[in-house]
Design a protein around this motif. Structure first.
Motif, PDB file in Angstrom:
ATOM      1  N   HIS A  69      15.791  71.202  46.178  1.00 34.67           N
ATOM      2  CA  HIS A  69      15.346  69.873  46.618  1.00 34.67           C
ATOM      3  C   HIS A  69      16.199  68.828  45.900  1.00 34.67           C
ATOM      4  O   HIS A  69      16.055  68.622  44.699  1.00 34.67           O
ATOM      5  CB  HIS A  69      13.863  69.685  46.325  1.00 34.67           C
ATOM      6  CG  HIS A  69      13.001  70.580  47.161  1.00 34.67           C
ATOM      7  ND1 HIS A  69      11.784  71.066  46.739  1.00 34.67           N
ATOM      8  CD2 HIS A  69      13.199  71.087  48.408  1.00 34.67           C
ATOM      9  CE1 HIS A  69      11.265  71.821  47.705  1.00 34.67           C
ATOM     10  NE2 HIS A  69      12.108  71.848  48.716  1.00 34.67           N
ATOM     11  N   GLU A  99      15.402  66.137  43.359  1.00 39.10           N
ATOM     12  CA  GLU A  99      14.943  66.661  42.069  1.00 39.10           C
ATOM     13  C   GLU A  99      16.204  66.995  41.272  1.00 39.10           C
ATOM     14  O   GLU A  99      16.573  68.146  41.080  1.00 39.10           O
ATOM     15  CB  GLU A  99      14.044  67.886  42.322  1.00 39.10           C
ATOM     16  CG  GLU A  99      12.856  67.538  43.229  1.00 39.10           C
ATOM     17  CD  GLU A  99      12.131  68.758  43.816  1.00 39.10           C
ATOM     18  OE1 GLU A  99      12.364  69.881  43.352  1.00 39.10           O
ATOM     19  OE2 GLU A  99      11.323  68.561  44.737  1.00 39.10           O
ATOM     20  N   HIS A 108      13.394  68.770  52.939  1.00 40.88           N
ATOM     21  CA  HIS A 108      12.560  69.431  51.932  1.00 40.88           C
ATOM     22  C   HIS A 108      12.096  70.821  52.394  1.00 40.88           C
ATOM     23  O   HIS A 108      11.794  71.696  51.588  1.00 40.88           O
ATOM     24  CB  HIS A 108      11.342  68.536  51.666  1.00 40.88           C
ATOM     25  CG  HIS A 108      10.557  68.905  50.451  1.00 40.88           C
ATOM     26  ND1 HIS A 108      10.889  68.453  49.197  1.00 40.88           N
ATOM     27  CD2 HIS A 108       9.444  69.659  50.285  1.00 40.88           C
ATOM     28  CE1 HIS A 108      10.015  68.910  48.311  1.00 40.88           C
ATOM     29  NE2 HIS A 108       9.125  69.645  48.953  1.00 40.88           N
ATOM     30  N   HIS A 141      12.225  73.221  39.875  1.00 45.19           N
ATOM     31  CA  HIS A 141      11.890  72.074  40.738  1.00 45.19           C
ATOM     32  C   HIS A 141      11.406  70.888  39.907  1.00 45.19           C
ATOM     33  O   HIS A 141      11.212  70.991  38.702  1.00 45.19           O
ATOM     34  CB  HIS A 141      10.751  72.445  41.699  1.00 45.19           C
ATOM     35  CG  HIS A 141      11.163  73.301  42.839  1.00 45.19           C
ATOM     36  ND1 HIS A 141      11.209  72.856  44.127  1.00 45.19           N
ATOM     37  CD2 HIS A 141      11.543  74.611  42.873  1.00 45.19           C
ATOM     38  CE1 HIS A 141      11.600  73.844  44.920  1.00 45.19           C
ATOM     39  NE2 HIS A 141      11.808  74.924  44.185  1.00 45.19           N
ATOM     40  N   GLN A 142      11.148  69.774  40.611  1.00 43.02           N
ATOM     41  CA  GLN A 142      10.475  68.618  40.017  1.00 43.02           C
ATOM     42  C   GLN A 142       9.313  68.199  40.900  1.00 43.02           C
ATOM     43  O   GLN A 142       9.367  68.332  42.122  1.00 43.02           O
ATOM     44  CB  GLN A 142      11.446  67.442  39.896  1.00 43.02           C
ATOM     45  CG  GLN A 142      12.470  67.602  38.790  1.00 43.02           C
ATOM     46  CD  GLN A 142      13.498  66.492  38.772  1.00 43.02           C
ATOM     47  OE1 GLN A 142      14.673  66.752  38.539  1.00 43.02           O
ATOM     48  NE2 GLN A 142      13.092  65.251  39.019  1.00 43.02           N
ATOM     49  N   GLU A 199       7.924  73.027  37.669  1.00 40.39           N
ATOM     50  CA  GLU A 199       7.929  71.691  38.291  1.00 40.39           C
ATOM     51  C   GLU A 199       7.842  70.668  37.177  1.00 40.39           C
ATOM     52  O   GLU A 199       6.802  70.519  36.533  1.00 40.39           O
ATOM     53  CB  GLU A 199       6.711  71.535  39.220  1.00 40.39           C
ATOM     54  CG  GLU A 199       6.710  72.461  40.428  1.00 40.39           C
ATOM     55  CD  GLU A 199       7.388  71.861  41.659  1.00 40.39           C
ATOM     56  OE1 GLU A 199       7.852  70.698  41.577  1.00 40.39           O
ATOM     57  OE2 GLU A 199       7.442  72.561  42.691  1.00 40.39           O
TER      58      GLU A 199
HETATM   59 ZN   LIG Z   1      10.923  70.887  44.856  1.00 37.15          ZN
END
Ligand SMILES: [Zn+2]
Length: 814
Positions: free
Chosen positions: A150, A153, A225, A259-260, A335
Motif C-alpha cells: 500500500h 504507507e 488498495h 503495513h501502516q 500495522e
Molecule cells: Zn496496508
C-alpha cells in the motif's frame, strides 16, 4: 519422455555451469575476500550514502530507482546479499527480491530449496518422520518480508533498506544467529509503481495545502488498495510474480507483511488476529501466528515501545490477504500508525480513538503500554517497523527447528487420508468443446471463461488436478471422462477447499444484541458461484479412474476460450473520478482483459462537465463510488482546482442531456444512489437509512432472479439446475423499488430464505424481492442501474455478461 529429458538436461546443466562461472568471476573481480577479523560493515554502504538521506527523515521519500540502486550496491558490497529482478510490474518497473543470509547459506540455496520442497510435500518421502527429522536438522527457517504493497504507507519501502543494511553490516551475535539459521527473502516493495506515484505526488505538493494527501489516482494502476486482496485470484502481475517466484519456490514458514494503519489508533498492531479465523487454516498455523505475534510484542515492550496492541482490529478470515495460511506459512501482519505521508503529524492524547478490541487511551491485557500522544513522524514509523522485523527474525532463528517441524506437520496432515465427515474430493465438469464459437453459444463461452479463470487459479496455488481419463462412479453417480477431480488429500487441498466451498461467516456483534462487527475485508470467496462453474463436493471415497496421475493443467491456453464479439462495439466512456475509486480500476482491468467485448475510454469530470457527450459516446459507465464523492470530488480546500470539485452541477446536467439524447448511462453499486439523488430516476433504494442492525451484508454472494426475456440477460450463465437464477456480489449495495412505469426490473433479489449463497447476511427480508438491476427510460436514452458489483475484483464472471450486454445494447439506440 526420454527425448525430452535428453534435450533438456544438457541445457539445464549448461545454465548451471554458466551461472556458476559468472558467479565465480564476479567474486574474483568485484568482491575481494575479506579476512574474517574485518567487520562486514566496513564495505557495506548505508542507505544515506546511496540515496542521500536516512530512511525516516522528515519529508523525504526515495524513488524506486534509488531503492533498486541501493539493493544492487548492497549485493556488490556484501557477501550476505543476493539481488534478483523477478520481472516487470504493471507499468514496467523492475520487481525485485533480495535474498539475505550467511555466505555459507547463500552458496547452498538450491539445497535449502530442495529441503523446503520435500518438507512441503511429505509424500516425497512417504511421510517418514525419521527422514523428516534429518531434513529439519539441516534446513533453515525461510522468512519472507514484504513491504510497501500500500504505497501511501511509505515507511515499508523505506525500512526495507534499513533492514537489509543492518543484516548486511552488523556483526553482533544476534544478527549472526539470524543469518546462520534463516534465509531472509526481502521484497522491498510489492508495488513499485505505487512507490513512484506517491513520491511524485508528495514531492510536487510539498509546501502546498495538498502536502501529505493521497494522490488523485489509484496507487496501483488497476487495483489501488485492493492489490492486497488478490492473493487467491492472482489477477495482477505483481501478485503473480510474488506467488510464482517467491512463495512457490521457497515455501516460507514465516511471512511478515509490513503495513501502516490510521493516525489516531494504536501505534503498532501485531497478531493474534481477532475472530474470525477462516476454518480451513490449519490449527498449527493459527497457533504459530499467535506465538510469533505475542513474542514480537513482548520484545517491543522490553524496548519500551508504547502503543503496541495484539489481538485487535484485524481478523483472519479472507484468503484474499493470506496465501501463506494455506501454504504452510504464518502471516504476520504489522500495522504502524501513519503520519501525513512523510510529513509529521500530531495526535494529542484526547484524540486517540478506539479500534476493535482496544482503546488506545486505556491499558489492557493486549495493550500493556499506553502511548502518551504527541508528535508522530516517519522516523517513529520506520523505528517501530524495524524493531518488529528484527523481533520476528530473532524468533525465526531461535525456534528454527520448531518452525521447520511445524511446517512439516502441516504438510503431513494435509496429505493424510481424509476422515469420515471430511470432503474427499471436489469434481468440476468440463463442457465438451468442439470447433469454432459463435455468438449463439454465449452461455457456453462464459462458462469456459469462468473455467479459464478458475483452473489457473487452482494450479497457480499448486493444487493438483486429475483429468479423469475414463468415466467413473462417485457416491452412486456416474461422471464422464475429462471430469476434473480435486482430491482433498494433497499438500494444498485446504486452499482448494476454501475457494470451492461456501462460506458461513459467524454472526459476530460489537456486544451481545448489538450491531454487527464489521469484518476486516469481505466474507465470501466461493469461486464456483462467482465464476459460473458448477462443482460437486464428494464426501465418500471412490475408486479413481486409472491411471490416477495428478496432472497440472495450468499451462493450457484458456485464452482461446475467451469470448469474441468483434466489430460494432458501442463507444463507451468509463467515468474516472480524481477521488480515485478502486471499482473504476477493476472495471478497467476487466475491460482490458475482455478487449473484444468493450471499447472504452476513461472520462474525467472536466470532459463530462463540458457536455456534448452524445456526439462522442453511446454509453457512459459510473463505477461504484458514493454519490457525494462523484458530485463533489476531492476537497477544494486541499487539492488544486484542476482536479478538485467532482462532477458538480454542470456534470449532472451534461449526463441528463446525454440520456435525453439517446445515450445509455450505467451505474454500479453505490453509484446507483447518484442516479437516484442527482439524475432523478423514478427508483427508491429501500436500504437507504436502514441501520446495520437491521440490514447488513459486508461482501457476500446472494441469489438473484433474472428476467431472461431482457437482452441484458442474454447468454448469462445461470446457477446450476436453474433457468433464471444467478448471483450478485453484494457489498455496500442497494435494493431498488421503482416508483413509475418508466423503470423496468431486469433482476430481483431472491426470497429471504434462499437469498444468501455464501458469506454473511443480516435482515435479508429487507431486500428480498427488490430490484437488483433496473432499466429506466429517459428521453431517447436510458439509465441502467446495478444494485451490486457485476465485475467484483475481476472475479464475478457469472455476472459480467449482464454488464457487457448492458453496454452492447446501447449501440442499438444510436
Ligand atoms: Zn496496508
Amino acid at each position: 519422455m526420454r527425448s525430452i529429458l535428453s534435450l533438456k538436461l544438457p541445457s539445464l546443466l549448461l545454465t548451471i555451469i554458466l551461472t556458476a562461472s559468472s558467479f565465480a568471476q564476479k567474486n574474483e573481480t568485484q568482491k575481494p575476500r575479506r579476512s574474517s577479523s574485518r567487520p562486514a560493515s566496513a564495505a557495506v554502504p548505508s542507505p544515506r550514502e546511496v540515496i542521500g538521506f536516512t530512511p525516516g527523515d522528515d519529508r523525504k521519500l526515495a524513488s524506486w530507482a534509488q531503492i533498486v540502486d541501493y539493493f544492487k550496491r548492497l549485493e556488490r558490497a556484501s557477501n550476505r546479499v543476493k539481488f534478483q529482478e523477478l520481472g516487470k510490474t504493471t507499468l514496467g518497473r523492475p520487481f525485485v527480491l533480495a535474498i539475505i543470509s550467511s555466505p555459507a547459506n547463500l552458496a547452498n540455496l538450491e539445497r535449502f530449496k530442495e529441503i523446503q520442497r520435500k518438507l512441503a510435500d511429505p509424500r516425497t518421502f512417504n511421510s517418514n518422520d525419521a527422514e523428516a527429522e534429518k531434513l529439519i536438522a539441516e534446513g533453515k527457517t525461510i522468512v519472507m518480508i514484504t513491504c510497501g504493497i500500500h504505497s501511501t504507507e511509505v515507511g515499508g519501502n523505506l525500512v526495507s533498506m534499513n533492514i537489509a543494511h543492518r543484516l548486511a553490516s552488523d556483526d553482533s551475535p544476534e544478527t549472526r544467529e539470524i543469518l546462520e539459521r534463516c534465509i531472509v527473502l526481502l521484497v522491498p516493495s510489492l508495488n513499485p509503481d505505487g512507490n513512484d506515484i506517491v513520491k511524485n505526488w508528495y514531492d510536487k505538493t510539498l509546501g502546498t495545502p495538498a502536502e501529505g494527501t493521497n494522490p488523485p489516482e489509484l496507487y496501483h494502476h488497476y487495483t489501488g488498495h485492493d492489490n492486497n486482496r488478490d492473493w487467491y485470484a492472482f489477477t495482477q502481475v505483481e501478485t503473480q510474480l510474488t506467488v510464482d517466484k517467491v512463495h512457490n519456490v521457497w515455501h516460507p514458514q514465516i511471512v511478515h507483511d509490513i503495513h501502516q494503519q490510521g493516525e489516531t489508533g494504536s501505534r503498532f498492531f501485531l497478531p493474534p488476529y481477532v475472530e474470525p479465523w477462516e476454518p480451513n487454516v490449519p490449527p498449527i498455523i493459527q497457533a504459530g501466528v499467535n506465538f510469533m505475534g505475542s513474542t514480537m510484542a513482548w520484545e517491543l515492550a522490553g524496548e519500551g515501545k508504547a502503543g503496541v496492541v495484539i489481538n485487535g482490529v484485524y481478523d483472519a478470515w479472507t484468503p484474499a490477504r493470506a496465501y501463506q495460511h494455506y501454504h504452510g506459512g504464518i502471516r504476520i501482519l504489522s500495522e504502524t500508525a501513519s503520519a501525513r505521508i512523510a510529513s509529521p503529524t500530531n495526535v494529542p492524547f484526547e484524540k486517540l480513538t478506539p479500534q476493535v478490541n482496544v482503546d488506545p487511551k486505556v491499558r489492557s491485557w493486549n495493550f500493556p503500554l499506553v502511548w502518551p500522544g504527541g508528535e508522530w513522524k516517519l522516523a517513529n514509523i520506520v523505528d517501530y517497523m524495524q524493531a518488529g522485523a528484527f523481533a520476528l527474525m530473532r524468533n525465526a532463528a531461535r525456534y528454527r527447528e520448531r518452525w521447520l517441524r511445524d511446517f512439516y506437520l502441516v504438510g503431513k496432515d494435509a496429505v493424510r487420508e481424509r476422515k469420515p465427515g471430511e470432503p474427499f474430493a471436489f469434481l468440476i465438469h468440463m463442457p465438451t468443446v468442439s470447433g469454432a464459437f459463435d455468438n449463439s453459444q454465449n452461455e457456453l463461452l462464459w462458462r469456459l471463461a469462468g473455467l479459464g479463470l478458475l483452473i489457473p487459479i487452482l494450479t497457480r496455488g499448486k493444487v493438483e488436478l486429475i483429468d479423469a481419463e475414463s468415466s467413473f462412479v462417485a457416491e452412486g453417480k456416474q461422471y464422464p471422462e475429462h471430469t476434473i477431480i480435486i482430491l482433498m488429500a494433497q499438500p494444498y487441498g485446504a486452499f482448494a477447499k476454501t475457494l470451492l466451498e461456501r462460506q458461513h461467516y459467524p454472526d459476530l456483534r460489537e456486544y451481545p444484541g448489538g450491531p454487527p462487527r464489521r469484518p476486516y475485508d469481505v466474507t465470501a470467496h466461493t469461486l464456483p458461484l462467482l465464476m459460473g462453474v458448477p462443482v460437486v463436493r464428494i464426501d465418500e471415497p471412490f475408486v479413481l479412474p486409472k491411471p490416477p496421475t495428478p496432472r497440472i493443467t495450468g499451462t493450457e491456453d484458456f485464452s482461446r476460450w475467451e469470448t469474441k464479439v468483434g466489430t460494432g462495439l458501442p463507444s463507451t466512456g468509463l467515468y474516472k473520478s480524481h477521488a480515485a475509486s478502486m471499482d473504476e480500476g477493476w472495471s478497467r482491468w476487466v475491460f482490458d482483459r475482455y478487449k473484444s467485448r468493450v471499447s472504452y475510454k476513461s472520462v474525467t469530470d472536466t470532459e463530462i462537465s463540458a457536455g456534448n457527450l452524445r456526439a462522442k459516446y453511446d454509453c457512459i459507465i459510473i463505477p461504484a463510488q458514493t454519490w457525494q464523492q462523484i458530485l463533489n470530488g476531492l476537497s477544494k480546500d486541499r487539492y488544486p482546482a484542476a482536479i478538485s470539485g467532482g462532477l458538480g452541477q454542470a456534470g449532472v446536467d451534461a449526463l441528463k442531456n446525454f440520456a435525453e439524447e439517446g445515450g445509455t448511462i450505467i451505474t454500479l453499486n453505490e453509484a446507483s444512489q447518484f442516479a437516484i439523488e442527482q439524475l432523478g430516476v423514478p427508483v427508491r433504494n429501500v436500504l437507504e437509512g436502514v441501520s446495520a442492525k437491521d440490514f447488513y451484508c459486508p461482501g457476500s454472494i446472494l441469489k438473484i432472479k433474472v428476467d431472461t426475456s431482457s437482452p441484458i440477460a442474454r447468454g448469462a450463465p445461470m446457477l446450476e439446475s436453474s433457468k433464471d437464477e444467478s448471483i450478485a456480489w453484494v457489498e455496500g449495495s442497494l435494493a431498488f423499488e421503482p416508483t413509475s412505469d418508466d423503470a423496468r426490473v431486469i433482476a430481483r433479489f431472491a426470497d429471504a430464505k434462499e437469498l444468501l449463497l455464501s458469506g454473511w447476511l443480516l435482515g435479508g427480508e429487507k431486500m428480498a424481492g427488490k430490484g437488483a438491476i433496473v432499466e429506466v427510460k429517459r428521453g431517447k436514452g436510458r439509465i441502467i442501474m446495478f444494485a451490486f458489483r457485476p465485475q467484483y475484483r475481476g472475479q464475478s464472471i457469472a455476472t459480467l455478461p449482464l454488464l457487457f450486454n448492458a453496454i452492447q445494447t446501447s449501440a442499438a439506440s444510436r
